[in-house]
Scaffold this motif. Structure first.
Motif, PDB file in Angstrom:
ATOM      1  N   ARG A  85       0.827  -1.193   0.000  1.00  0.00           N
ATOM      2  CA  ARG A  85       0.000   0.000   0.000  1.00  0.00           C
ATOM      3  C   ARG A  85       0.870   1.255   0.000  1.00  0.00           C
ATOM      4  NH1 ARG A  85      -2.315   0.621   4.598  1.00  0.00           N
ATOM      5  NH2 ARG A  85      -4.167   1.766   3.937  1.00  0.00           N
ATOM      6  N   GLY A  86       0.510   2.197  -0.867  1.00  0.00           N
ATOM      7  CA  GLY A  86       1.280   3.421  -0.997  1.00  0.00           C
ATOM      8  C   GLY A  86       1.455   4.175   0.301  1.00  0.00           C
ATOM      9  N   VAL A  87       0.390   4.247   1.097  1.00  0.00           N
ATOM     10  CA  VAL A  87       0.454   4.994   2.355  1.00  0.00           C
ATOM     11  C   VAL A  87       1.410   4.323   3.353  1.00  0.00           C
ATOM     12  CG1 VAL A  87      -1.567   3.816   3.362  1.00  0.00           C
ATOM     13  CG2 VAL A  87      -0.920   6.094   4.180  1.00  0.00           C
ATOM     14  N   ILE A 156      11.858  12.370  -3.001  1.00  0.00           N
ATOM     15  CA  ILE A 156      10.792  13.322  -3.311  1.00  0.00           C
ATOM     16  C   ILE A 156       9.452  12.596  -3.302  1.00  0.00           C
ATOM     17  CG2 ILE A 156       9.845  14.926  -5.023  1.00  0.00           C
ATOM     18  CD1 ILE A 156      13.529  13.989  -5.183  1.00  0.00           C
ATOM     19  N   PHE A 157       8.570  13.030  -2.409  1.00  0.00           N
ATOM     20  CA  PHE A 157       7.217  12.498  -2.330  1.00  0.00           C
ATOM     21  C   PHE A 157       6.301  13.470  -3.069  1.00  0.00           C
ATOM     22  CE2 PHE A 157       9.524  11.117   1.399  1.00  0.00           C
ATOM     23  CZ  PHE A 157       9.141   9.793   1.587  1.00  0.00           C
ATOM     24  N   SER A 158       5.635  12.991  -4.097  1.00  0.00           N
ATOM     25  CA  SER A 158       4.732  13.874  -4.837  1.00  0.00           C
ATOM     26  C   SER A 158       3.305  13.349  -4.759  1.00  0.00           C
ATOM     27  CB  SER A 158       5.174  14.013  -6.298  1.00  0.00           C
ATOM     28  OG  SER A 158       5.106  12.788  -6.984  1.00  0.00           O
ATOM     29  N   ALA A 159       2.405  14.241  -4.365  1.00  0.00           N
ATOM     30  CA  ALA A 159       0.988  13.893  -4.241  1.00  0.00           C
ATOM     31  C   ALA A 159       0.193  14.831  -5.140  1.00  0.00           C
ATOM     32  CB  ALA A 159       0.540  14.015  -2.790  1.00  0.00           C
ATOM     33  N   LEU A 160       0.311  14.593  -6.432  1.00  0.00           N
ATOM     34  CA  LEU A 160      -0.309  15.466  -7.427  1.00  0.00           C
ATOM     35  C   LEU A 160      -1.443  14.774  -8.179  1.00  0.00           C
ATOM     36  CD1 LEU A 160       3.038  16.848  -8.929  1.00  0.00           C
ATOM     37  CD2 LEU A 160       1.572  17.984  -7.252  1.00  0.00           C
ATOM     38  N   GLY A 161      -1.661  13.496  -7.876  1.00  0.00           N
ATOM     39  CA  GLY A 161      -2.665  12.730  -8.603  1.00  0.00           C
ATOM     40  C   GLY A 161      -2.090  12.190  -9.896  1.00  0.00           C
ATOM     41  N   GLN A 165       1.533  13.274 -11.389  1.00  0.00           N
ATOM     42  CA  GLN A 165       2.674  12.999 -10.516  1.00  0.00           C
ATOM     43  C   GLN A 165       3.687  12.069 -11.170  1.00  0.00           C
ATOM     44  OE1 GLN A 165       0.487  11.486  -7.179  1.00  0.00           O
ATOM     45  NE2 GLN A 165       0.389   9.403  -7.966  1.00  0.00           N
ATOM     46  N   GLU A 166       3.224  11.150 -12.011  1.00  0.00           N
ATOM     47  CA  GLU A 166       4.151  10.229 -12.679  1.00  0.00           C
ATOM     48  C   GLU A 166       4.991  10.954 -13.735  1.00  0.00           C
ATOM     49  OE1 GLU A 166       1.989   8.052 -10.140  1.00  0.00           O
ATOM     50  OE2 GLU A 166       0.969   9.103 -11.791  1.00  0.00           O
ATOM     51  N   PHE A 167       4.369  11.863 -14.488  1.00  0.00           N
ATOM     52  CA  PHE A 167       5.132  12.660 -15.452  1.00  0.00           C
ATOM     53  C   PHE A 167       6.109  13.583 -14.722  1.00  0.00           C
ATOM     54  CE2 PHE A 167       1.379  11.830 -18.289  1.00  0.00           C
ATOM     55  CZ  PHE A 167       2.083  11.190 -19.304  1.00  0.00           C
ATOM     56  N   GLY A 183       5.140   8.665  -6.459  1.00  0.00           N
ATOM     57  CA  GLY A 183       3.830   9.295  -6.579  1.00  0.00           C
ATOM     58  C   GLY A 183       2.860   8.681  -5.577  1.00  0.00           C
ATOM     59  N   LEU A 184       2.132   9.551  -4.857  1.00  0.00           N
ATOM     60  CA  LEU A 184       1.339   9.050  -3.730  1.00  0.00           C
ATOM     61  C   LEU A 184      -0.123   9.488  -3.720  1.00  0.00           C
ATOM     62  CD1 LEU A 184       4.061   9.550  -0.999  1.00  0.00           C
ATOM     63  CD2 LEU A 184       3.210   7.353  -1.826  1.00  0.00           C
TER      64      LEU A 184
END
Length: 241
Positions: A85-87, A156-161, A165-167, A183-184
């Protein structure tokens, strides 16, 4: 070489939770830049319609089975794989950073959520080195990436949806040598305490997505019909073998 398989043309790594963490630690120690994808059925269904997104997902160095739908699809193929799980994985990476003095950047979510997360993590991990924090409301990605680079962040934790976030993380991998990006999605909401974790029974059964959908009905449109379509296509893929 790390073991992997394909689900409907998309790479998923097959490994234990602890091995995934070890891979990240080794990559950081060796100065190797990697991108981590926490893949779920919605991402795969979206990437089927977006060839650039599909390429980014398949080029990631580590693709962990986040959604329970991914675990089921692997089971259809006769593969027993634990759900990562990502979280939970994000929490473990934060603990890893605190223990080994890695520098972290937190990019994404609403301004108040991002600020709250920084405070929560600093209180929980006094030695944690948060060198950069920025909400997800920005236009110039290159400017943000340059700021992250100057901060010296390792993780780097990115929570951009998804897929944004993957790009974004692919750009980071190419721009910042030796960095780890992950990406989270909505994980910052959970880690900051703004959204409650699903009760243990939901997590044990792998249906925390259902709990979050009940609590956040706006998620319904994202999950349906993507999840049932994904499972249907996964079953059909097995029959075509």
């Amino acid at each position: 070489m790390m073991k992997s398989t394909k689900i409907q043309g998309f790479k998923v790594n097959l490994l234990k939770y602890s091995d995934a963490l070890d891979f990240v630690k080794l990559s950081l120690d060796n100065g190797e830049g990697i991108q981590i994808v926490t893949i779920n059925p919605e991402m795969i269904e979206a990437a089927k319609k977006n060839s650039e997104f599909k390429e980014v997902l398949n080029n990631a160095e580590l693709v962990v089975p986040d959604g329970v739908g991914i675990k089921l699809a692997l089971k259809f193929k006769g593969i027993e794989q634990e759900q990562i799980r990502g979280v939970d994985f994000a929490q473990s990476l934060i603990e890893l950073s605190s223990k080994h003095s890695f520098k972290i950047a937190l990019v994404g979510a609403k301004p108040e959520i991002n600020t709250k997360l920084v405070n929560v993590l600093k209180n929980k991990y006094p030695g944690l080195n948060i060198v950069y924090a920025r909400d997800g409301y920005f236009q110039d990605e290159n400017k943000i990436i340059d700021e992250i680079k100057k901060s010296g962040a390792n993780i780097i934790f990115s929570a951009l949806g998804a897929p944004k976030q993957e790009f974004f993380n692919e750009k980071i991998k190419n721009a910042i040598q030796g960095s780890v990006s992950i990406g989270l999605g909505g994980t910052f909401d959970v880690l900051s305490g703004s959204v409650k974790q699903a009760p243990p029974i939901f997590r044990t059964l792998g249906i925390e997505w259902l709990y979050r959908t009940i609590k956040q009905p706006e998620r319904f449109k994202r999950i349906f019909p993507a999840l049932p379509l994904f499972l249907f296509h996964s079953i059909m893929e097995v029959f075509k073998r």
